[in-house]
Design an enzyme around this catalytic site. Structure first.
Site, PDB file in Angstrom:
ATOM      1  N   HIS A   1      -7.186  -8.749   1.680  1.00 45.22           N
ATOM      2  CA  HIS A   1      -5.961  -7.892   1.608  1.00 45.22           C
ATOM      3  C   HIS A   1      -6.355  -6.583   1.410  1.00 45.22           C
ATOM      4  CE1 HIS A   1      -2.089  -6.591   1.451  1.00 45.22           C
ATOM      5  NE2 HIS A   1      -1.831  -6.241   0.050  1.00 45.22           N
TER       6      HIS A   1
ATOM      7  N   ASP B   1       0.262  -8.610   5.471  1.00 48.55           N
ATOM      8  CA  ASP B   1      -0.317  -8.171   6.546  1.00 48.55           C
ATOM      9  C   ASP B   1      -0.059  -8.805   7.904  1.00 48.55           C
ATOM     10  OD1 ASP B   1      -2.532  -6.364   5.043  1.00 48.55           O
ATOM     11  OD2 ASP B   1      -2.219  -8.316   4.080  1.00 48.55           O
TER      12      ASP B   1
ATOM     13  N   ARG C   1       3.398  -8.037   9.061  1.00 47.94           N
ATOM     14  CA  ARG C   1       3.358  -6.564   9.703  1.00 47.94           C
ATOM     15  C   ARG C   1       2.788  -6.635  10.922  1.00 47.94           C
ATOM     16  NH1 ARG C   1       0.680  -3.936   4.342  1.00 47.94           N
ATOM     17  NH2 ARG C   1       2.753  -3.035   3.457  1.00 47.94           N
TER      18      ARG C   1
END
Length: 318
Positions: free
Chosen positions: A179, A152, A155
């Site tokens: 998550h 994450d 990203r």
């Protein structure tokens, strides 16, 4: 003759994520020996053959072989990618019941081999299953690590880099928490080349807060979009797992947002959750406590308590 310490990893689960991890691991030449373990022995043996055929192109030789749980006794890291997969429309937390039972069997068999290394968990819901691995293994919490919000965070850095038109390697920002759907970006501490993102927004009229909020939603929901498009996510998480593996085996003291056990940090206890963590050969050296603002702190505690509520039916939570 001098003793040479070999870096050994056992991978449990050679599905999309596991095989992508093995492929990336060999391409980076990080380990000396990689053992593939899967209930589907034919699949795992096929992967061993396929990977071995490409070794002449790898930066250094890696001994790749098929194995069983008994082979985990002398490996440094056991990486778990096995378990039920997330289906379209299904959240990571929907997988809890199925995967906790699967993990009990896996972890107990690994520990029966005499394993005394580090567990690295990737299977979703990763925070819950990392906690389960810790409980089932009896190992110190520092030696049980989940992939957490490493992907994450990657990203977020990628999308911020695209937005501000800079290399993502120069973007310093974290996603923390579960998550999953309750994760949060720490925008108050994010910076690009040392300049806080909030100052970047004030200085340049083409940037605004609303875009950052939308950008985070795209980060949070990325897995759903990828699953809708190709059925599963595996390249990104495989590369994140390799990065964690490298940090452990090279004793890097690298800071990564893994799923780590909190024991008072961030005013939370007895929960595995994604936070910046210093990783080295011993596993988790230290949890980095960010100075969250009030809004971020509230969101983080909410995320932690969502995880605790899910854990409660399965484990005694302090």
């Amino acid at each position: 003759m001098a003793y040479i310490k070999l870096n050994r990893v056992a991978l449990i689960g050679t599905g999309f994520v596991g095989s992508s991890y093995a492929f990336s691991l060999i391409n980076q030449g990080i380990v000396d020996e990689l053992i593939l373990i899967d209930l589907n022995e034919e699949k795992a043996i096929g992967d061993v053959m396929d990977l071995n055929h490409g070794k002449v192109f790898a930066p250094q030789p890696t001994h790749v072989r098929f194995g069983t749980y008994e082979d985990c006794y002398n490996v440094d890291i056991v990486v778990i990618c096995a378990g039920a997969n997330q289906k379209p429309g299904e959240t990571r937390l929907d997988l809890v019941e199925k995967n906790v039972n699967i993990f009990k069997s896996i972890v107990e068999q690994v520990m029966d081999s005499g394993f005394d290394g580090i567990f690295l968990v990737a299977t979703n819901p990763v925070d819950i299953l990392t906690y389960a691995t810790w409980k089932f293994s009896g190992l110190p919490k520092e030696r049980v690590i989940g992939s957490g919000t490493t992907l994450d965070t990657a990203r977020l850095r990628f999308m911020l880099g695209e937005y501000f038109n800079v290399s993502p390697t120069n973007v310093h920002a974290y996603i923390i928490g579960e998550h999953g759907d309750s994760e949060l970006p720490v925008y108050s501490l994010a910076d690009i080349g040392g300049v806080p993102i909030m100052k970047m927004i004030k200085r340049h009229e083409q940037y605004n807060i609303e875009d950052l909020l939308q950008l985070f939603e795209n980060v949070r929901d990325a897995a759903y979009h990828i699953i809708r498009g190709k059925g599963a996510t595996y390249y990104g998480i495989a590369m994140a797992l390799v990065r964690i593996t490298k940090a452990i085996l090279n004793n890097e003291n690298a800071i990564l947002t893994v799923s780590a056990h909190l024991d008072g940090q961030y005013n939370e206890k007895d929960v595995y959750i994604g936070v910046p963590t210093i990783i080295n050969r011993e596993g988790i050296r230290e949890i980095v406590e960010l100075d969250l603002n009030e809004e971020e702190s509230i969101a983080f505690h909410k995320s932690a308590h969502i995880l605790k509520d899910i854990l409660a039916p399965h484990f005694k939570i302090n």
